[in-house]
Design an enzyme around this catalytic site. Structure first.
Site, short mmCIF file in Angstrom:
data_model
loop_
_atom_site.label_atom_id
_atom_site.label_comp_id
_atom_site.label_asym_id
_atom_site.label_seq_id
_atom_site.Cartn_x
_atom_site.Cartn_y
_atom_site.Cartn_z
N LYS A 76 6.92 -7.10 11.90
CA LYS A 76 5.57 -7.84 11.75
C LYS A 76 3.88 -8.05 12.68
CE LYS A 76 3.45 -9.84 8.11
NZ LYS A 76 3.53 -11.37 6.84
N SER A 115 2.08 -9.55 2.59
CA SER A 115 1.72 -9.11 3.29
C SER A 115 2.12 -8.26 4.01
CB SER A 115 0.77 -10.22 4.01
OG SER A 115 1.31 -10.97 4.48
N SER A 140 5.48 -12.81 1.09
CA SER A 140 5.28 -11.36 1.67
C SER A 140 6.61 -10.72 2.30
CB SER A 140 4.52 -12.13 3.09
OG SER A 140 3.10 -12.15 2.93
N1 GLN Z 1 0.35 -13.38 -1.24
C1 GLN Z 1 0.21 -15.11 -0.37
C2 GLN Z 1 -0.98 -15.20 0.15
O1 GLN Z 1 -1.59 -14.68 -0.11
C3 GLN Z 1 1.77 -14.91 -0.03
C4 GLN Z 1 1.28 -13.95 1.54
C5 GLN Z 1 2.41 -14.27 2.84
O2 GLN Z 1 3.97 -15.16 2.02
N2 GLN Z 1 2.36 -14.50 4.11
O3 GLN Z 1 -0.87 -16.13 0.32
#
Ligand code: GLN
Length: 483
Positions: A79, A154, A178
Site C-alpha cells: 500500500k 482504504s 481497511s
Molecule cells: N473506512 C474507515 C475510515 O475511513 C477505515 C479506514 C482504514 O481502516 N484506514 O476511517
C-alpha cells in the site's frame, strides 16, 4: 495455470523444486499487470525495474545456496502509505504526490531482508480515509471480481492487485477495517493484527492508536506466512509490543475441536443483507461440524461504535496531518507570507474527505468541546474494550459479517455518513485493539464475494488463522473454494 495465478506457497514450491526462477515469476506478474492494470488500476507506482533487479539477485542467491528466507524471490505489492526509500510514497494525496522518502519503514526493511521483490505501491483512499478507494487523488481502482463495483477501501489497491492476480499477496493497513473490508469485497483473506504486533515505523500515520499493517492473500497459509515475515518487536515504534511471536504457519493444524465461538447478536441485527447473513450462518454450521461449539453473546456498546470511532480517529488525524504544511514534506504552494503559504498549501493539497476529518477532529479537541466529545469518546472506547474482554472470558473467538453488504457501486454511497455507516462491523475491533480476520464464505446473487469476520482476543492470531484454515480446508474438500 500461469505463474501469476499461483499462491505464494505454490510459487515457493516451484522455486524450491528449481522449476522456475524468481525472474520468471516477476516477469509473469509484470505481464499480468500490463494486461489488466488499465482496467483495474490497483497501482499508483509499478516498480518493474527494481522488482526484476531484486528477482535476479534472489536467483543468484538460490544458485549459491544463500537464501535469506523461505520466501526469497516471491514478489509482493505494498500500500502506498508505507515509506519506501527512493520510491514515491503518495498516500493517495496531492500533498505527497512527489514525495520520495529517504528511508524504508520497518515492514519494508523486513520484506527486503526476506528477499521479496517489490512489484509496486498500491492505490488507497487519501491518507487511508475511506471505504471504497474513491477518495484517492490519483486513480480509480475497480474490483477485479466486477469492474462496476468498488474494491473496498482504504487498501483497495492492495486487495485489487491480489484479486486481479497482479501480485500473489500484499500489505495493507487497517485503522477501522481497511484490510478486512477490501478483502471481503474482493474475495480474499485479510488480517488486521493485534495493535502493537507489527511495527508502524514508516507507516504514514492516520490515527496512531488504531493503525496496524497486515497481510492480504488468496490462502490462509499465505497470510500466515506473511505474518511470520512482518511481525515482531521494533525499537523504532514506541507502541510495538516486546514479546515473542509464534510461528503462525505452524498454528494451521486444521483441528478446532472444542473451539468456543460467540455470535454477537448486535452484528446480526437490522441492516444486514440476507445473503450475507445466510452465508455466515452456513459457514458457522461447517465449523460446528468440525467440532466447534457456538453460543450467542452480546456487545451492547456496538451501538456507539461509529460515532466513537470517527470522533477519535478524526482527532488523531487532525494532529497527525498538521505536519503537511509545505515546509518539510511534499507540496508547497508559494505565497506572500508563511501563514498564507500554509493555508494555500493545505487548501490545494488535501481532498474534501481529509479536510472534513481535520475540521471535525480539530473541533472535537478544542477547548470547551474536548470534554463533551473527545473525552467522552475515549470513555466509551474503554467500555468497549471491557465488553470485548468480558466476551472473551466466555468464548475463544467471535464471528460476525465483515460488512453489512457486498461490494457497492461507484458513487453509490451518496454522502460521508452513508459511507461511515458501512464500517459498523469493523471499527469496534480497532477501538479495542484486538485482531480480526476476514475470509470469503460465499457469493451473493450478483456473484459478489461475501466476507466473514473472525475476531480474537489480543494476540489470538493463531486461533483466527487456524479457524480460517479449517474452514478453507472443508470448502476445498467440498470443491467450493472458488465460490
Ligand atoms: N473506512 C474507515 C475510515 O475511513 C477505515 C479506514 C482504514 O481502516 N484506514 O476511517
Amino acid at each position: 495455470m500461469e505463474l501469476y495465478q499461483y499462491t505464494a506457497r505454490q510459487l515457493q514450491q516451484c522455486l524450491s523444486d528449481n522449476e522456475v526462477t524468481s525472474e520468471m515469476i516477476v516477469n509473469s506478474f509484470l505481464a499480468q499487470i500490463e494486461r489488466v492494470e488499465q482496467e483495474i488500476g490497483a497501482f499508483i507506482t509499478v516498480t518493474a525495474d527494481q522488482a526484476l533487479e531484486a528477482a535476479k539477485e534472489s536467483d543468484i542467491r538460490r544458485r549459491r545456496n544463500e537464501l535469506v528466507s523461505p520466501w526469497d524471490g516471491i514478489p509482493i505489492a505494498v500500500k502506498d502509505n508505507m515509506s519506501t526509500k527512493g520510491i514515491k510514497t503518495t498516500c493517495g494525496s496531492k500533498i505527497l504526490a512527489n514525495y520520495v522518502p529517504p528511508y524504508d519503514g520497518t515492514v519494508i526493511r523486513k520484506l527486503k531482508a526476506a528477499g521479496l521483490p517489490l512489484l509496486g505501491k498500491t492505490n488507497l483512499d487519501e491518507f487511508a480515509m475511506g471505504s471504497s478507494t474513491e477518495n484517492s487523488a490519483f486513480a480509480k481502482t475497480c474490483n477485479p471480481v466486477n469492474w462496476a463495483k468498488v474494491p473496498g477501501g482504504s487498501s483497495g489497491g492492495s486487495a485489487a492487485a491480489v484479486a486481479g492476480y497482479e501480485a500473489p499477496w500484499s500489505l495493507g493497513s487497517d485503522t477501522g477495517g481497511s484490510i478486512r473490508q477490501p478483502a471481503s469485497f474482493c474475495g480474499l483473506i485479510g488480517l488486521k493484527p493485534t495493535y502493537g504486533l507489527v511495527s508502524r515505523y514508516g507507516l504514514v500515520a492516520y490515527a496512531s492508536s488504531f493503525d496496524q499493517i497486515g497481510p492480504l492473500g488468496r490462502s490462509v497459509e499465505d497470510v500466515a506466512d506473511l505474518m511470520n515475515i512482518i511481525s515482531g518487536y521494533d525499537q523504532l515504534d514506541s507502541t510495538s509490543v516486546n514479546r515473542d511471536c509464534p510461528n503462525y504457519a505452524a498454528a494451521l493444524t486444521g483441528d478446532i475441536k472444542g473451539l468456543r465461538i460467540g455470535l454477537p447478536k448486535e452484528y446480526f441485527a437490522q441492516g444486514l443483507n440476507d445473503a450475507v447473513k445466510a452465508a455466515i450462518m452456513a459457514a458457522v454450521d461447517k465449523l460446528v461440524a468440525a467440532g466447534a461449539v457456538v453460543e450467542e453473546v452480546s456487545l451492547p456498546m456496538t451501538e456507539y461504535a461509529i460515532e466513537t470511532y470517527y470522533l477519535i480517529t478524526s482527532a488523531e488525524a487532525s494532529s497527525n496531518l498538521a505536519r503537511y504544511d509545505g515546509v518539510r514534506y511534499g507540496l508547497r504552494v508559494a505565497d506572500e507570507d508563511s501563514i498564507t503559504m500554509f493555508k494555500s498549501t493545505r487548501s490545494a493539497g488535501f481532498g474534501p474527505e481529509v479536510k472534513r476529518r481535520i475540521m471535525l477532529g480539530t473541533y472535537a479537541l478544542s477547548t470547551g468541546y474536548y470534554d463533551a466529545y473527545y473525552k467522552k469518546a475515549q470513555q466509551v472506547r474503554t467500555l468497549m474494550r471491557r465488553e470485548f474482554a468480558e466476551a472473551f472470558a466466555k468464548v475463544d473467538i467471535l464471528i460476525t459479517p465483515t460488512t453489512p453488504t457486498t461490494a457497492f457501486g461507484f458513487g453509490e454511497k451518496k454522502n460521508s455518513l452513508e459511507m461511515y455507516l458501512s464500517d459498523i462491523y469493523t471499527v469496534t475491533v480497532n477501538l479495542a485493539g484486538v485482531p480480526a480476520l476476514s475470509m470469503p464464505v460465499g457469493k451473493d446473487q450478483e456473484h459478489l464475494p461475501i466476507g466473514m469476520q473472525l475476531i480474537g482476543q489480543h494476540f489470538a492470531e493463531e486461533a483466527l488463522l487456524n479457524t480460517a484454515y479449517t474452514l478453507e480446508q472443508v470448502k476445498l474438500k467440498e470443491g467450493c473454494v472458488h465460490e
